[in-house]
Design an enzyme around this catalytic site. Structure first.
Site, PDB file in Angstrom:
ATOM      1  N   ASN A 121      -8.549  -1.870  -6.041  1.00  0.00           N
ATOM      2  CA  ASN A 121     -10.081  -0.657  -5.164  1.00  0.00           C
ATOM      3  C   ASN A 121      -9.695   0.625  -5.406  1.00  0.00           C
ATOM      4  OD1 ASN A 121     -11.444  -2.650  -3.502  1.00  0.00           O
ATOM      5  ND2 ASN A 121      -9.232  -3.585  -2.870  1.00  0.00           N
ATOM      6  N   CYS A 135       2.980   3.966   5.713  1.00  0.00           N
ATOM      7  CA  CYS A 135       4.361   3.608   4.774  1.00  0.00           C
ATOM      8  C   CYS A 135       5.088   4.984   4.133  1.00  0.00           C
ATOM      9  CB  CYS A 135       3.294   2.488   3.960  1.00  0.00           C
ATOM     10  SG  CYS A 135       4.614   1.681   2.517  1.00  0.00           S
ATOM     11  N   GLU A 144      -5.229  -1.464  10.445  1.00  0.00           N
ATOM     12  CA  GLU A 144      -6.203  -2.512  10.323  1.00  0.00           C
ATOM     13  C   GLU A 144      -5.406  -3.300   9.789  1.00  0.00           C
ATOM     14  OE1 GLU A 144      -7.820  -1.164   6.740  1.00  0.00           O
ATOM     15  OE2 GLU A 144      -7.972   0.817   7.373  1.00  0.00           O
ATOM     16  N   SER A 155       4.831  -7.181  -5.563  1.00  0.00           N
ATOM     17  CA  SER A 155       3.939  -6.216  -6.054  1.00  0.00           C
ATOM     18  C   SER A 155       4.602  -5.186  -7.194  1.00  0.00           C
ATOM     19  CB  SER A 155       3.435  -5.325  -4.863  1.00  0.00           C
ATOM     20  OG  SER A 155       3.050  -5.572  -3.479  1.00  0.00           O
ATOM     21  N   LEU A 156       4.775  -5.999  -8.040  1.00  0.00           N
ATOM     22  CA  LEU A 156       4.585  -5.982  -9.715  1.00  0.00           C
ATOM     23  C   LEU A 156       4.554  -4.236 -10.309  1.00  0.00           C
ATOM     24  CD1 LEU A 156       7.122  -6.499 -11.300  1.00  0.00           C
ATOM     25  CD2 LEU A 156       5.990  -8.037 -12.482  1.00  0.00           C
ATOM     26  N   HIS A 157       2.997  -4.682 -10.555  1.00  0.00           N
ATOM     27  CA  HIS A 157       1.693  -4.136 -10.927  1.00  0.00           C
ATOM     28  C   HIS A 157       1.735  -3.555 -12.504  1.00  0.00           C
ATOM     29  CE1 HIS A 157      -0.025  -4.179  -7.227  1.00  0.00           C
ATOM     30  NE2 HIS A 157       0.687  -3.647  -6.059  1.00  0.00           N
ATOM     31  N   CYS A 159      -7.324  -1.069   1.309  1.00  0.00           N
ATOM     32  CA  CYS A 159      -7.193  -1.065   3.016  1.00  0.00           C
ATOM     33  C   CYS A 159      -6.174  -0.150   2.788  1.00  0.00           C
ATOM     34  CB  CYS A 159      -5.590  -2.063   3.041  1.00  0.00           C
ATOM     35  SG  CYS A 159      -4.851  -2.767   4.468  1.00  0.00           S
ATOM     36  N   SER A 162       4.253 -10.063   1.390  1.00  0.00           N
ATOM     37  CA  SER A 162       4.601  -8.602  -0.014  1.00  0.00           C
ATOM     38  C   SER A 162       5.197  -8.156   0.008  1.00  0.00           C
ATOM     39  CB  SER A 162       3.158  -8.680   0.034  1.00  0.00           C
ATOM     40  OG  SER A 162       3.005  -8.190  -0.397  1.00  0.00           O
ATOM     41  N   CYS A 200       2.941   4.399  -2.519  1.00  0.00           N
ATOM     42  CA  CYS A 200       2.906   4.159  -4.261  1.00  0.00           C
ATOM     43  C   CYS A 200       0.992   4.967  -4.572  1.00  0.00           C
ATOM     44  CB  CYS A 200       2.072   2.577  -4.463  1.00  0.00           C
ATOM     45  SG  CYS A 200       3.334   1.447  -3.760  1.00  0.00           S
ATOM     46  N   GLY A 204       1.809  -0.690   5.327  1.00  0.00           N
ATOM     47  CA  GLY A 204       3.271  -0.435   5.722  1.00  0.00           C
ATOM     48  C   GLY A 204       4.021  -1.966   4.493  1.00  0.00           C
ATOM     49  N   GLU A 205       4.748  -1.652   5.113  1.00  0.00           N
ATOM     50  CA  GLU A 205       5.554  -2.648   3.505  1.00  0.00           C
ATOM     51  C   GLU A 205       6.433  -3.481   4.493  1.00  0.00           C
ATOM     52  OE1 GLU A 205       6.443  -3.445   0.492  1.00  0.00           O
ATOM     53  OE2 GLU A 205       8.928  -4.543   1.256  1.00  0.00           O
ATOM     54  N   CYS A 246      -4.400 -10.817   6.976  1.00  0.00           N
ATOM     55  CA  CYS A 246      -4.233 -10.003   6.408  1.00  0.00           C
ATOM     56  C   CYS A 246      -3.699  -9.054   7.761  1.00  0.00           C
ATOM     57  CB  CYS A 246      -4.642  -9.298   5.419  1.00  0.00           C
ATOM     58  SG  CYS A 246      -4.066  -7.934   4.206  1.00  0.00           S
ATOM     59  N   CYS A 292      -2.248   3.481  -3.641  1.00  0.00           N
ATOM     60  CA  CYS A 292      -2.200   3.234  -2.288  1.00  0.00           C
ATOM     61  C   CYS A 292      -2.628   3.849  -1.390  1.00  0.00           C
ATOM     62  CB  CYS A 292      -1.247   2.302  -1.918  1.00  0.00           C
ATOM     63  SG  CYS A 292      -1.258   1.637  -0.236  1.00  0.00           S
TER      64      CYS A 292
END
Ligand code: SAH
Length: 374
Positions: free
Chosen positions: A307, A114, A94, A224-226, A350, A201, A118, A169-170, A107, A121
């Site tokens: 999300n 992935c 996507e 991406s800390l979160h 996403c 990212s 996480c 993906g990473e 994006c 996600c």
């Protein structure tokens, strides 16, 4: 079939030159520039009208252009467009095209699925299928650019001016193709998008952050800390058990010191997990520790309510909590902005369109299998 063909859209102009000036092509070197420019306008070989027919036929025989095809397209009331792309082997990824006042930013995805795991996600729910090639990452930008140009409502010549690698993906788990993509994206004969307008990212693959710093690309690195403690981050991001927060922040410090580029920290606020004032306090203290005593390193925090992804059981914080969290960071001298949530009417986080497409494909396969058994 396609695997033996040359993935020509992944090649730089010089690499194309090396190939086509040698046998069996034996072309003059200016053809490389022509081919490169056509490819980066999203053209197929048949459309490359200033090439001899025989060369077009030869290229078609020996090369593959891995630009993804648009399988589905959702347009939001705020003009955000979400594309579900089908890749040459039937896999899906996507992209989301966002319409900001200052221009269009896309994006893009870097892998099919992935493997980072996480918890919040959608992209990682069924693991990684494969890496994308540089051409497949670039192809998302080319296909979207072509699509908006043919849309009657778009001003002629509207260009995509920014790219964020925040799709499926990473990117740092697909390091070489990511770096090659960045080179192609910014090539003068191609889309020529300045790397200052590009964000990469990562969930925090520390050795790759050091490697990326060595390249001194003027991109924005987005982390991406979160969560601001190992205990909390371990719970939602498995990568943290490999590279803890201290190691990650040391790598960020090195990254800034090498490149001079601002780093942005992403923080998706999850109801009841990481969204209290005390969490904001801990985050501010953590970042300040690495920003230097006078804040020499401009770290920036981007906040977004999570999300909701049905499968994860986690919900985003309410907008009041997000605002309070942002004020708490600002009050402690940390620059924080709340990211506008675009395309919420066409969304799902996403990765969800791809999941839906894969599930449909699975059902189709099951149907075929059932019919065979009958
Ligand atoms: N793997 C990379 C890039 C892809 S994810 C990374 O981890 O950064 C892009 C961003 O979306 C990351 O910040 C990721 O943590 C965030 N994200 C993933 N799922 C989300 C969700 N459900 N709600 C909000 N942000 C999410």
């Amino acid at each position: 079939m396609s695997s033996s063909k040359i993935d020509i859209l992944s090649l730089t102009e010089n690499e194309i030159k090396e190939i086509i000036t040698a046998p069996p092509y034996s072309q003059p070197s200016y053809r490389a520039k022509q081919i490169f420019e056509w490819l980066h306008r999203g053209a197929k070989f048949d459309e490359m009208s200033n090439l001899p027919l025989s060369l077009r036929a030869q290229l078609k025989e020996t090369c593959i252009i891995k630009t993804p095809e648009i399988e589905r397209k959702l347009v939001s009331t705020d003009k955000t467009i979400k594309y579900l792309f089908r890749l040459y082997d039937g896999e899906h990824v996507e992209s989301v095209l966002m319409d900001y006042e200052y221009g269009k930013t896309i994006c893009v995805s870097s892998q099919v699925g992935c493997r980072m795991g996480c918890r919040f996600c959608a992209s990682t729910l069924s693991g990684k299928v494969r890496d994308l090639s540089a051409s497949e990452i670039l192809g998302q930008v080319l296909a979207a650019q072509k699509d908006i140009n043919k849309n009657a409502n778009t001003k002629a010549g509207t260009r995509i001016s920014g790219v964020v690698m925040m799709g499926i993906g990473e990117p740092l788990d697909n390091f070489d193709e990511t770096v090659r993509f960045l080179e192609l994206l910014s090539a003068p004969g191609g889309l020529n998008i300045g790397l200052r307008h590009v964000s990469v990212s990562t969930c925090g693959i520390v050795p790759r952050i050091y490697e990326l710093a060595q390249l001194e690309l003027p991109i924005t690195l987005s982390i991406s800390l979160h969560a601001a403690t190992d205990a909390k981050r371990n719970k939602i991001m498995p990568i943290n058990r490999r590279y803890g927060i201290d190691e990650l922040l040391l790598a960020c410090r090195d990254y800034f010191d090498k490149t001079g580029r601002r780093i942005s920290f992403e923080c998706a606020l999850i109801e009841g997990e990481n969204d209290t004032i005390s969490d904001a306090d801990t985050l501010a203290t953590l970042l300040k520790q690495y920003m230097g005593s006078n804040g020499e390193r401009p770290f920036h925090v981007n906040l977004i309510p999570l999300n909701k992804v049905r499968e994860t059981g986690l919900s985003g914080s309410g907008s009041a909590s997000v605002r309070t969290f942002a004020s708490a960071l600002n009050a402690r001298g940390i620059n924080a902005t709340v990211r506008r949530k675009l395309g919420s009417d066409i969304d799902a986080a996403c990765g969800q369109l791809r999941i839906a497409a894969e599930q449909m494909a699975k059902k189709e396969r099951a149907k075929i299998y059932d019919n065979r058994k009958k």
